[in-house]
Design a protein around this motif. Structure first.
Motif, PDB file in Angstrom:
ATOM      1  N   ASN A 157       0.832  -1.195   0.000  1.00 20.45           N
ATOM      2  CA  ASN A 157       0.000   0.000   0.000  1.00 20.45           C
ATOM      3  C   ASN A 157       0.864   1.241   0.000  1.00 20.45           C
ATOM      4  O   ASN A 157       1.451   1.583   1.014  1.00 20.45           O
ATOM      5  CB  ASN A 157      -0.919   0.001   1.222  1.00 20.45           C
ATOM      6  N   PRO A 158       0.988   1.916  -1.155  1.00 18.57           N
ATOM      7  CA  PRO A 158       1.716   3.175  -1.167  1.00 18.57           C
ATOM      8  C   PRO A 158       0.839   4.237  -0.514  1.00 18.57           C
ATOM      9  O   PRO A 158      -0.199   4.590  -1.037  1.00 18.57           O
ATOM     10  CB  PRO A 158       1.929   3.442  -2.656  1.00 18.57           C
ATOM     11  N   THR A 159       1.253   4.723   0.622  1.00 18.70           N
ATOM     12  CA  THR A 159       0.373   5.586   1.393  1.00 18.70           C
ATOM     13  C   THR A 159       0.447   7.038   0.988  1.00 18.70           C
ATOM     14  O   THR A 159      -0.552   7.728   0.978  1.00 18.70           O
ATOM     15  CB  THR A 159       0.693   5.465   2.890  1.00 18.70           C
ATOM     16  N   SER A 160       1.605   7.534   0.650  1.00 16.76           N
ATOM     17  CA  SER A 160       1.741   8.955   0.351  1.00 16.76           C
ATOM     18  C   SER A 160       1.236   9.256  -1.042  1.00 16.76           C
ATOM     19  O   SER A 160       1.595   8.582  -1.997  1.00 16.76           O
ATOM     20  CB  SER A 160       3.207   9.366   0.466  1.00 16.76           C
ATOM     21  N   GLY A 161       0.411  10.244  -1.175  1.00 19.55           N
ATOM     22  CA  GLY A 161      -0.058  10.677  -2.480  1.00 19.55           C
ATOM     23  C   GLY A 161      -1.188   9.848  -3.041  1.00 19.55           C
ATOM     24  O   GLY A 161      -1.685  10.143  -4.107  1.00 19.55           O
TER      25      GLY A 161
ATOM     26  N   ASP B  29      10.279   1.056  -4.523  1.00 17.91           N
ATOM     27  CA  ASP B  29      10.343   1.564  -3.151  1.00 17.91           C
ATOM     28  C   ASP B  29      10.293   3.093  -3.098  1.00 17.91           C
ATOM     29  O   ASP B  29      10.131   3.670  -2.026  1.00 17.91           O
ATOM     30  CB  ASP B  29      11.618   1.082  -2.453  1.00 17.91           C
ATOM     31  N   ASP B  30      10.428   3.761  -4.257  1.00 13.67           N
ATOM     32  CA  ASP B  30      10.377   5.219  -4.315  1.00 13.67           C
ATOM     33  C   ASP B  30       8.954   5.755  -4.454  1.00 13.67           C
ATOM     34  O   ASP B  30       8.767   6.953  -4.622  1.00 13.67           O
ATOM     35  CB  ASP B  30      11.207   5.737  -5.499  1.00 13.67           C
TER      36      ASP B  30
ATOM     37  N   ASP C 240       6.614   6.494  -2.504  1.00 15.51           N
ATOM     38  CA  ASP C 240       6.237   7.573  -1.590  1.00 15.51           C
ATOM     39  C   ASP C 240       6.984   8.874  -1.872  1.00 15.51           C
ATOM     40  O   ASP C 240       6.556   9.942  -1.444  1.00 15.51           O
ATOM     41  CB  ASP C 240       6.482   7.164  -0.137  1.00 15.51           C
ATOM     42  N   ASN C 241       8.112   8.789  -2.571  1.00 21.65           N
ATOM     43  CA  ASN C 241       8.933   9.967  -2.840  1.00 21.65           C
ATOM     44  C   ASN C 241       8.769  10.511  -4.248  1.00 21.65           C
ATOM     45  O   ASN C 241       9.350  11.539  -4.582  1.00 21.65           O
ATOM     46  CB  ASN C 241      10.409   9.629  -2.620  1.00 21.65           C
TER      47      ASN C 241
ATOM     48  N   TRP D 285       4.508  12.823  -8.597  1.00 20.99           N
ATOM     49  CA  TRP D 285       3.423  12.275  -9.409  1.00 20.99           C
ATOM     50  C   TRP D 285       2.723  13.374 -10.198  1.00 20.99           C
ATOM     51  O   TRP D 285       2.491  14.469  -9.685  1.00 20.99           O
ATOM     52  CB  TRP D 285       2.388  11.574  -8.530  1.00 20.99           C
TER      53      TRP D 285
ATOM     54  N   SER E 192      -7.022   0.165   0.133  1.00 19.24           N
ATOM     55  CA  SER E 192      -6.604   1.510  -0.291  1.00 19.24           C
ATOM     56  C   SER E 192      -7.516   2.601   0.235  1.00 19.24           C
ATOM     57  O   SER E 192      -7.327   3.753  -0.072  1.00 19.24           O
ATOM     58  CB  SER E 192      -6.494   1.576  -1.819  1.00 19.24           C
TER      59      SER E 192
END
Length: 188
Positions: free
Chosen positions: A5-9, A58-59, A61-62, A65, A187
């Motif tokens: 789960n990509p949390t940021s954005g 792995d990026d 969240d960084n 987008w 999500s």
């Protein structure tokens, strides 16, 4: 598929909200129908691409987008299966088919919007080869489920068409390896 789960954005998509009775987005109340009857509308799909060229899952969240939405009128997923097709004596003349690999991909198409960060990023890659065509992409479907990972941008059409028509824009984003999948329930 993996349930990361990509949390940021990541935006929350709620397929159960709809236009309140008697309201209209034409009146400027920022509500638009999300359904026609029991069918979710495709405009709720959210297509995003990392415009900073990050190419490691792995990026997520960084990543910087950018949403592919302006001018985009088609999103078509394809599994691009590789199959082994075999016939055996016990099949009485009928064969079998086994999927041995997939290259999951999305075709994104529409009209060229100059100045749109996502479209400009993809169009800037039209002459690139190799690793310069790899970046992160994520698609959040209308039901809230999400698929994301490293893609290779292929078949880039940055412009074109007839003289009196809007310019075309399209590309195919092919995931490198198995993309990450987040079910709708995870999500939200």
């Amino acid at each position: 598929m993996a349930e990361d789960n990509p949390t940021s954005g990541a935006s929350t998509v709620s397929p159960t909200t709809g236009t309140p009775s008697g309201s209209s987005s034409l009146r400027g109340d920022d509500s638009a129908p999300t359904h026609i009857g029991k069918f979710l509308l495709n405009w709720r799909n959210k297509i995003e691409i990392a415009t900073d060229g990050l190419d490691h899952v792995d990026d997520v969240d960084n990543a910087k987008w950018a949403r592919l939405a302006a001018g985009i009128n088609n999103l078509t997923p394809a599994e691009n299966d590789t199959t082994a097709n075999d016939e055996y004596y016990d099949g009485e003349g009928f064969g079998t088919s086994d999927v041995t690999s997939k290259r999951y991909q999305f075709t994104v198409a529409g009209h060229r919007v100059y100045g749109d960060p996502a479209q400009d990023y993809v169009a800037s890659k039209m002459l690139d080869i190799g690793d310069d065509l790899k970046t992160l992409m994520r698609v959040t479907f209308a039901d809230g489920s999400m698929v994301y990972g490293i893609v290779t941008l292929t078949t880039i059409v940055p412009a074109g068409g007839q003289p009196g028509a809007k310019q075309t824009f399209s590309f195919v984003a092919v995931f490198n390896g198995k993309p990450k999948f987040v079910p709708a329930s995870a999500s939200h």
